[in-house]
Structures are given as C-alpha cells and as structure tokens.
Design a protein around this motif. Structure first.
Motif, PDB file in Angstrom:
ATOM      1  N   ALA A 491      45.633 -50.726   5.945  1.00  0.00           N
ATOM      2  CA  ALA A 491      44.380 -49.999   5.754  1.00  0.00           C
ATOM      3  C   ALA A 491      43.593 -50.606   4.617  1.00  0.00           C
ATOM      4  CB  ALA A 491      44.676 -48.521   5.473  1.00  0.00           C
ATOM      5  N   THR A 492      42.271 -50.618   4.786  1.00  0.00           N
ATOM      6  CA  THR A 492      41.386 -51.105   3.738  1.00  0.00           C
ATOM      7  C   THR A 492      40.818 -49.920   2.973  1.00  0.00           C
ATOM      8  OG1 THR A 492      39.468 -51.135   5.200  1.00  0.00           O
ATOM      9  CG2 THR A 492      40.797 -53.154   5.058  1.00  0.00           C
ATOM     10  N   THR A 493      40.487 -50.161   1.712  1.00  0.00           N
ATOM     11  CA  THR A 493      39.929 -49.118   0.849  1.00  0.00           C
ATOM     12  C   THR A 493      38.666 -49.666   0.189  1.00  0.00           C
ATOM     13  OG1 THR A 493      42.121 -48.207   0.397  1.00  0.00           O
ATOM     14  CG2 THR A 493      40.336 -47.618  -1.120  1.00  0.00           C
ATOM     15  N   GLN A 494      37.617 -48.840   0.244  1.00  0.00           N
ATOM     16  CA  GLN A 494      36.357 -49.215  -0.403  1.00  0.00           C
ATOM     17  C   GLN A 494      36.050 -48.190  -1.482  1.00  0.00           C
ATOM     18  OE1 GLN A 494      33.042 -49.643   2.238  1.00  0.00           O
ATOM     19  NE2 GLN A 494      31.619 -50.229   0.624  1.00  0.00           N
ATOM     20  N   VAL A 495      35.758 -48.708  -2.680  1.00  0.00           N
ATOM     21  CA  VAL A 495      35.448 -47.850  -3.827  1.00  0.00           C
ATOM     22  C   VAL A 495      33.991 -48.039  -4.190  1.00  0.00           C
ATOM     23  CG1 VAL A 495      35.933 -47.346  -6.247  1.00  0.00           C
ATOM     24  CG2 VAL A 495      37.803 -47.885  -4.685  1.00  0.00           C
ATOM     25  N   SER A 496      33.280 -46.919  -4.347  1.00  0.00           N
ATOM     26  CA  SER A 496      31.871 -46.955  -4.735  1.00  0.00           C
ATOM     27  C   SER A 496      31.708 -46.252  -6.071  1.00  0.00           C
ATOM     28  CB  SER A 496      30.988 -46.273  -3.681  1.00  0.00           C
ATOM     29  OG  SER A 496      31.113 -46.914  -2.427  1.00  0.00           O
ATOM     30  N   VAL A 497      31.088 -46.930  -7.006  1.00  0.00           N
ATOM     31  CA  VAL A 497      30.762 -46.326  -8.300  1.00  0.00           C
ATOM     32  C   VAL A 497      29.403 -45.656  -8.147  1.00  0.00           C
ATOM     33  CG1 VAL A 497      30.315 -46.756 -10.732  1.00  0.00           C
ATOM     34  CG2 VAL A 497      32.084 -48.057  -9.551  1.00  0.00           C
ATOM     35  N   GLU A 498      29.395 -44.329  -8.277  1.00  0.00           N
ATOM     36  CA  GLU A 498      28.172 -43.563  -8.020  1.00  0.00           C
ATOM     37  C   GLU A 498      27.362 -43.321  -9.294  1.00  0.00           C
ATOM     38  OE1 GLU A 498      29.702 -40.114  -6.118  1.00  0.00           O
ATOM     39  OE2 GLU A 498      29.703 -41.068  -4.123  1.00  0.00           O
ATOM     40  N   SER A 499      28.006 -43.158 -10.421  1.00  0.00           N
ATOM     41  CA  SER A 499      27.267 -42.946 -11.681  1.00  0.00           C
ATOM     42  C   SER A 499      28.170 -43.298 -12.849  1.00  0.00           C
ATOM     43  CB  SER A 499      26.787 -41.500 -11.801  1.00  0.00           C
ATOM     44  OG  SER A 499      27.893 -40.627 -11.946  1.00  0.00           O
ATOM     45  N   ILE A 510      23.978 -47.822 -13.157  1.00  0.00           N
ATOM     46  CA  ILE A 510      25.021 -48.650 -12.560  1.00  0.00           C
ATOM     47  C   ILE A 510      25.357 -48.085 -11.185  1.00  0.00           C
ATOM     48  CG2 ILE A 510      27.425 -49.380 -12.700  1.00  0.00           C
ATOM     49  CD1 ILE A 510      27.188 -49.423 -15.693  1.00  0.00           C
ATOM     50  N   ARG A 511      25.241 -48.908 -10.185  1.00  0.00           N
ATOM     51  CA  ARG A 511      25.690 -48.598  -8.835  1.00  0.00           C
ATOM     52  C   ARG A 511      26.434 -49.822  -8.334  1.00  0.00           C
ATOM     53  NH1 ARG A 511      23.811 -44.627 -10.502  1.00  0.00           N
ATOM     54  NH2 ARG A 511      22.425 -43.094  -9.507  1.00  0.00           N
ATOM     55  N   ALA A 512      27.602 -49.583  -7.731  1.00  0.00           N
ATOM     56  CA  ALA A 512      28.378 -50.722  -7.265  1.00  0.00           C
ATOM     57  C   ALA A 512      29.350 -50.276  -6.207  1.00  0.00           C
ATOM     58  CB  ALA A 512      29.127 -51.367  -8.421  1.00  0.00           C
ATOM     59  N   SER A 513      29.774 -51.201  -5.378  1.00  0.00           N
ATOM     60  CA  SER A 513      30.746 -50.922  -4.336  1.00  0.00           C
ATOM     61  C   SER A 513      31.626 -52.147  -4.160  1.00  0.00           C
ATOM     62  CB  SER A 513      30.038 -50.597  -3.016  1.00  0.00           C
ATOM     63  OG  SER A 513      30.981 -50.340  -2.000  1.00  0.00           O
ATOM     64  N   VAL A 514      32.918 -51.898  -3.951  1.00  0.00           N
ATOM     65  CA  VAL A 514      33.863 -52.991  -3.806  1.00  0.00           C
ATOM     66  C   VAL A 514      34.958 -52.579  -2.835  1.00  0.00           C
ATOM     67  CG1 VAL A 514      35.330 -52.243  -5.729  1.00  0.00           C
ATOM     68  CG2 VAL A 514      35.280 -54.655  -5.069  1.00  0.00           C
ATOM     69  N   GLU A 515      35.501 -53.546  -2.134  1.00  0.00           N
ATOM     70  CA  GLU A 515      36.562 -53.279  -1.173  1.00  0.00           C
ATOM     71  C   GLU A 515      37.831 -53.999  -1.608  1.00  0.00           C
ATOM     72  OE1 GLU A 515      37.256 -54.840   3.237  1.00  0.00           O
ATOM     73  OE2 GLU A 515      35.710 -53.270   3.165  1.00  0.00           O
ATOM     74  N   PHE A 516      38.954 -53.289  -1.516  1.00  0.00           N
ATOM     75  CA  PHE A 516      40.250 -53.899  -1.831  1.00  0.00           C
ATOM     76  C   PHE A 516      40.651 -54.814  -0.680  1.00  0.00           C
ATOM     77  CE2 PHE A 516      40.462 -50.170  -4.557  1.00  0.00           C
ATOM     78  CZ  PHE A 516      41.067 -50.667  -5.704  1.00  0.00           C
ATOM     79  N   PRO A 517      40.798 -56.068  -0.894  1.00  0.00           N
ATOM     80  CA  PRO A 517      41.305 -56.937   0.187  1.00  0.00           C
ATOM     81  C   PRO A 517      42.744 -56.553   0.518  1.00  0.00           C
ATOM     82  CG  PRO A 517      40.229 -58.225  -1.547  1.00  0.00           C
ATOM     83  CD  PRO A 517      40.413 -56.832  -2.083  1.00  0.00           C
TER      84      PRO A 517
END
Length: 790
Positions: A491-499, A510-517
């Motif tokens: 399973a893949t996981t995506q983390v989004s920084v909302e504030s 700051i807004r950002a999003s990243v996915e765990f390979p």
C-alpha cells in the motif's frame, strides 16, 4: 759598545701592549661584545626549547606537546647558526681592522726590532700571544656581561654559562683573526699581494654563494639541519654589504672631482680625504652598512614571520578559535556555550567532511551564510570572503536555501497534516521538523499529537513541539519530514501538510504533499529549497581551491559529483568561483559551500542530513582555555602559532639580540677606527692652521667628512637590507617554521623596532662624530708645522 740584547717575548709583549693600549682595549671590547651576544642568543634559543608547550595548549596531551616541540627544535637548529655567524662576521671584521691599525701604528717599532734580530718565529709567537690575551680578556668580560643580560631577557643566567662551546669557538676564532691580521699587517712586503688575492676571492665567492642560496633556499623545509638555511642570511647580507662598499667607493671617487671645483675648502677637502682613504674608511662603512642591513633584515623577519604564521594558522583553523566535535556533532547548545565565553564575539557551526571526487580525496567545508562575515577568518586577506558569501544566493539552477523565520515571540511549532492510504487500514504516521537557530545550527524536533481516523479512511494529525529552550533564537524552519510505521504491504501512503503555525507568531504559508515510495518509511514533506527544481535535485554552488580546479580540470560553471567518505551519500556541486584557499581545510583539494545549502542538497536526496561537526568562533585566541572548558575539554585550534611554530618564534627576538650586539660592535670599531685615523692625521692639522683654517672650521670639516661616510653607510645598509629581505626572508620563514602555507607570503617590516634600532645606531655614530670633531678642534688650536712638513 755592544748592542743591547733583544728583549724577551714576554717583556716585548708587555711593552707593545702599553704603547697601543687603546687599540687593544677596543679589540678586547669587541671580543667581549661578540661573546656576550653569542652567549645571550644561545641562552635565549635554548630557553625557547625548554619552555615549549608550557603551559600546554588546551586539550593536547603531554606526548603531543613534546612531539610538536621536537619538530620546532629541529627547525630551530637549522636557523640558529645564522645568528652566530652574523656576529662572528661583524666581530671578525672589526677585530681584523683593529689589528691592522695596531700594525700600522707599530710600523717604525716593527722595523727597529727586526733590525735588532727579532726573528719571524718570535714575531709570530708574540702576535699569537697578543691575540690570545686580547681574546681571553674579552671572553671573560663577555661572559660576565652575558650572565647579567640573560637575567634581563628572562633566561636562566646559568644558561649563558652553558653556551661555553660557542663562547670558546668565538674566542678562538677572534684570537686567530687578530693574530693573522696583525702578522699580515707587519709583513709589509706580502700584505698587499695577499690582501688583494684575498679580497678578490671574497668578491667572487660571496656573490656566487649568495646566488646559490637564493636559488636553493625555497627548496629547504627545515626537517633537519640544512646548511643552506644556516648560512643564507649571513651570505646574502655579506654579499649585499660588499656591493654597498663598492658603490660607496665609486661614489666617493666620483664625488671628489666635482667637489674640488668649489672655490671654498668645503666640500672639496673632506671629499678628497675620503677618496684618498677609502681602504681605511671601507671597514667602517662595511660594519655600519652590514649592521643596518641586519637591522632591516631582523625587522623584515619579525613582521613577516608573525604575518605568515598567524595567517597560516588562521586559514587552517578557519576562524580565530575552532573546536572539532567528531565523532559527535555540534549542537545549538554547544554553539551558544562557545558564544558565551568571555573574549568570544561570535560563534557558528561548521561542517568539515572528507569527500571523494572520482579517485581524489578532498574536503568539504560548510559554514552558515550568516556566519561567514563575523566568524570566518580573512587570514590577512588570504581568504576571499566575498567569494564565499557569493555562494549563499547563487541564482540559476543551484540550491538556494530559504528557511522560514518563526518570529521572535514564537514558542512552539504546530503542524496539521493528513494521510491517505491505498490500503484498507487507516495510515499511521508522524512528523518531525528541522529547525535552524540564529547561528545556523540545525536541530530536529519530533512533533507530538494524536492521530484522528476520518470517515473517508484518511488520518489527520495535529502535532506540536516546543521550540528548543537552549540555543540562540529566533528559530527558522528548514524542513518538515514525515515517517510511518513499517508496513509489510504494498500500500502507498500520501501525506499532505495542510497548515503550519508558529505558536505565538503568525501562520506560515506552507502547503505540501508527499508520497511514501514502496519500502521507504521516511520522506521529506516540505523543504525550504526556494529555486530548486521539483523533478531533480539541484547542485550546490561552491568555491573550489585552485589546486582542486587544476586537478579536476574545471572552471566556473562546471559541475562535479562527490561522495561523502565512509557512506553511500552523494552530492553534486557547481563551481561558483575559484580561490587559492578554503578556510578550515587541511587539504589543498577542498571546496566551500554555505551550510544551509548543503543541508538542503542532502535533504533533496535523502530524508536525513549530516550535522555540523565543528564549532568556530571569532574572538581573542587567548580565550582557548575557557572555550575548551565550555566544550568538554576538547582541543582548541586557534589562529595563534602552535607549539612547533612557537619554538621557532625564538628566532625573532634572537635576531634583535644579534642586531643589538652588531650595533655595539660597529660603534666600538667605528670609534677606534676614527680615533686612530685622527691620530695618524695629526700633522695635517698644523698645515691647515698655517694656511689660515681656523680650529673650529677644521672640526666641522672632519665632522662633515665622517658624517658623510656614516650617512652613506646608513643609506646603503638600509637598501642592502631591504633587497636581502626581499630575496630570502619569505623563503627563510617557510624553511624554518613548520606549517606555513604556500599561499602565505609577502614581505612586511616592523617599522617601529627598525626605526628605534636605526635611531640608536645613528645617535651612537653622531656621538662618535661629535667626539672626533671636538678632539680635532682642540688639537688644531695648538698644532704647529714641523720642519719635516714645510
């Protein structure tokens, strides 16, 4: 009536000494000054070796101190003979001239005793005995003076007595010189021929030896006794003095002709007298010029040594004070502790890492951009700080770090994030923030919070952490990282920084999003990498040394890859500029980059970073003990000379001690020479008086004559010393002193000490001139013209 038998050698020696007591006393005084100078110089140098590393630099073991002291002592052993050799040359020249004057004064006496059967063997033994007596009396007096001077200069008085081999060698040498010069002066038929041959040999050999020294000295390194280092100053200064003497003779002869055309007696008469008596004045000119040249040389050596040693130590340290923390890292607390030390003005972290570029081993040095100006040393201009600062905002595709300030009032950091998973379970994750304090020191903090499961299968997290209490505020945010529990599914996981919010400050944009390979459990969610490309990590703008640029064949604008030694971590750099030196690097193959940019470059490629491993500080190097105590009693590198260099520092006062002795030798010899010359020219005074020249005028003419001679000697000596210093002083400092960098160079002078030395010598010569002028004026008042002079 039968002739009276020739007197015994002992009686003759006593009678001859009584007849020329003034010259013999001057010769004994010359020996005394030479012996005292040699004794004090040797005592001073031995003291420097004995007290090396006392007290020991902070953090160094006694074995390390002893090893460095031995290195310095070996280098000192190569250079110390030069001091003794200079004293011996001056003293030998003065003693030889005094012996020749004594022989000239005994001309009629010598002819008489020869006519009465005094054999050549008896004459030789008498001259040798006279030389031994003069040297013995002078040596005893000189040792007594040396004992007193040793105490004044801080050396143990007994150390002056311990230098007895040098004293004995000096006394024997001067006794031999006096006896040989006296014998040659009395052997009139061979003196001229032998003297011309000797002079011609000296004129040829000394300049050739000087050329050899100038050629070979840059290759000397002071790892053991080196004859080139030992004789370099004496040979070059003597060659310069001979050239100055030749110039003096040529100018004196050339000036005599136009001066004679003046209608008045002056300046023609003094000029012609100098031109007629150049062989007599030559020794006085040689001694004075050589003494002034030695003073200029001592001034140049003193200032150049201080500049080169300090600059080299500063470049190697990178800052005024440096503490390497390896294998640990420099924390914000330690950097703040360093800044709190009394005498420290500013502190900063630094990274000094070994890297590999192809097959070459090099060094990476990194300091925060804010610490370059206040902390990094300029090393007397050797370090191009403008080039280092230019890498902070390179533009183009290079890495540019733009950490966000949290504000002066911020007390904590709060981040709201949400995670989504392609699997059936709610994803679990956590957050970590990488902060930089005001000095640029990184520190990571884990954000604490409760995970909340959302109806849509996602997970929310509001995590917060207090800003570190210890460190130097205000803080800045460089990166936010995310980590998850180890997962055994695909399973893949995506983390989004909302504030992101600085508690006590303003919200951060700051807004950002990243996915765990797959298979990766740590990622960077947000990074303050202003101008970096999202698709590919950018290179770091660096300043490379000219040696590294030549080794790699690169120019500004080129890129190269490097590997951190001992790890699989890699990096890429783009050449911003090329400079001779990188501060803090121990290798000539090195490059520099701002620490923030290096951290961003590392985080672009990997979720971890290499923390700084050194603490640099600007301030007084004398604060090394307190700084060592503040950072766990670690060794402190400073911009001051190390133990080995400090041992060789003894040559700086050693040269000034030898110069003081040379000044005394010159004044004693000059006074004896001009006084003897005044006695030999006694008949001249009556002739001038008969021609209507007043006594006062005669005194002024003699003063003008001597003043011109000594003034010319002072000027020629200064020029000679400056030229000799330019030729060999920087190379001599490198050869004698361990740890001098090739880029450290340039010639400088201790103008204050030089001015004082020349002023003292000029004042002494002025007193000699005034005394002779007064003596001539008095003698001229009662001088008459004898029948033989009519």
């Amino acid at each position: 009536m039968p002739d009276r038998p020739a007197p015994s050698s002992v009686r003759l020696l006593r009678q001859r000494a009584g007849a020329q007591v003034g010259l013999l006393v001057s010769a004994a005084a010359t020996v005394a000054v030479a012996v005292a100078t040699v004794s004090v110089v040797i005592a001073w140098l031995e003291r420097a070796v004995a007290v090396a590393g006392d007290p020991a630099p902070p953090g160094l073991s006694p074995d390390e101190v002893a090893a460095q002291a031995r290195v310095g002592a070996v280098a000192l052993g190569s250079a110390s003979p030069a001091l003794v050799l200079m004293v011996a040359i001056l003293a030998g020249t003065a003693v030889a001239q005094l012996a020749r004057l004594a022989a000239a004064a005994r001309e009629h006496e010598t002819a008489t005793i020869r006519a009465r059967g005094f054999s050549r063997r008896q004459a030789t033994m008498t001259d040798a005995a006279e030389g031994v007596v003069v040297a013995l009396i002078g040596a005893v007096a000189g040792v007594g003076v040396a004992v007193g001077l040793a105490a004044v200069f801080g050396a143990v008085p007994a150390a002056a007595l311990a230098a007895w081999p040098w004293v004995l060698a000096t006394a024997v040498l001067l006794a031999a010189v006096f006896a040989i010069a006296l014998r040659r002066g009395e052997g009139r038929r061979t003196t001229t021929r032998v003297g011309r041959a000797t002079t011609a040999a000296v004129i040829v050999v000394v300049p050739l030896a000087s050329a050899l020294v100038v050629w070979q000295l840059p290759r000397a390194r002071g790892r053991g006794f080196d004859p080139i280092v030992a004789v370099a100053p004496a040979v070059v200064l003597m060659a310069g003095a001979l050239v100055a003497l030749a110039v003096f003779g040529a100018v004196a002869v050339a000036w005599a002709r136009p001066a004679a055309r003046f209608p008045a007696l002056q300046p023609g008469y003094p000029a012609r007298q100098v031109a007629r008596r150049i062989p007599i004045y030559a020794v006085a000119v040689l001694l004075v010029a050589l003494t002034v040249a030695q003073a200029v040389f001592a001034s140049a050596y003193s200032a150049t040594w201080s500049a080169m040693v300090t600059d080299s130590a500063a470049v190697r340290a990178g800052a005024d004070l440096r503490v390497d923390m390896s294998p640990q890292y420099a924390s914000p607390v330690q950097v703040a502790d360093a800044a709190s030390v009394e005498g420290v003005e500013a502190s900063a972290p630094a990274t000094v890492e070994e890297v590999e570029i192809g097959e070459a081993d090099a060094e990476l040095v990194a300091v925060p951009a804010s610490g370059i100006a206040p902390v990094v040393t300029s090393a007397g201009g050797l370090v191009d700080k403008a080039a280092l600062e230019g890498t902070a905002s390179p533009g183009g595709d290079a890495v540019t770090a733009e950490p966000l300030p949290l504000g002066d009032e911020a007390t904590a950091l709060r981040v709201t994030a949400r995670a989504e998973s392609s699997g059936t379970r709610h994803p679990g994750f956590g957050l970590v923030a990488l902060l930089l304090d005001a000095t640029g020191t990184p520190d990571d903090v884990i954000l604490d919070g409760e995970l909340t499961a959302n109806d849509d299968g996602s997970t929310s997290l509001v995590a917060e952490a207090a800003l570190p209490e210890e460190g130097t505020g205000p803080w800045r945010l460089l990166a936010i990282g995310a980590f998850r529990e180890r997962a055994f599914t695909g399973a893949t996981t995506q983390v989004s920084v909302e504030s992101v919010e600085a508690v006590g400050g303003e919200p951060l944009d700051i807004r950002a999003s990243v996915e765990f390979p797959s298979g990766i459990n740590d990622v960077i969610a947000w990074l303050a990498d202003g101008a970096a490309s999202d698709s590919e990590p950018a290179p770091v703008a660096v300043v490379v040394t000219s040696a590294l640029a030549a080794h790699l064949g690169i120019v500004p604008g080129d890129t190269f890859e490097f590997r951190y030694a001992g790890s699989g971590r890699r990096g890429e750099a783009v050449v911003s500029s090329i400079t001779d030196l990188v501060p803090g690097a121990s290798s000539a193959l090195a490059f520099f980059a701002p620490l923030e940019n290096v951290l961003v470059s590392q985080l672009q490629r990997d979720p971890s970073f290499v923390a700084p491993n050194s603490v640099w500080a600007a301030g007084d190097p004398a604060a090394d003990d307190e700084m060592s105590a503040a950072l766990g009693d670690r060794p402190v590198a400073t911009a001051a000379p190390g133990v080995a260099a400090e041992v060789t520092h003894a040559l700086v006062p050693g040269w000034w001690i030898a110069t003081a002795g040379a000044m005394a030798l010159s004044l004693v010899a000059a006074f004896a020479i001009v006084q003897t010359l005044a006695i030999a020219r006694g008949r001249e005074l009556g002739v001038l008086r008969a021609l209507g020249i007043r006594a006062a005028t005669q005194g002024r003419m003699r003063a003008a004559e001597l003043g011109g001679v000594f003034g010319a000697a002072l000027v020629l000596g200064a020029v000679t010393g400056g030229l000799a210093s330019w030729l060999i002083v920087p190379a001599l400092v490198r050869a004698v002193t361990p740890g001098i960098l090739p880029a450290a160079g340039g010639l400088s002078f201790s103008w204050g000490l030089l001015g004082a030395a020349v002023a003292v010598l000029a004042a002494g010569l002025a007193i000699v001139v005034a005394a002779v002028a007064v003596s001539v004026s008095r003698a001229a008042r009662s001088s008459t013209v004898g029948e033989e002079s009519r």
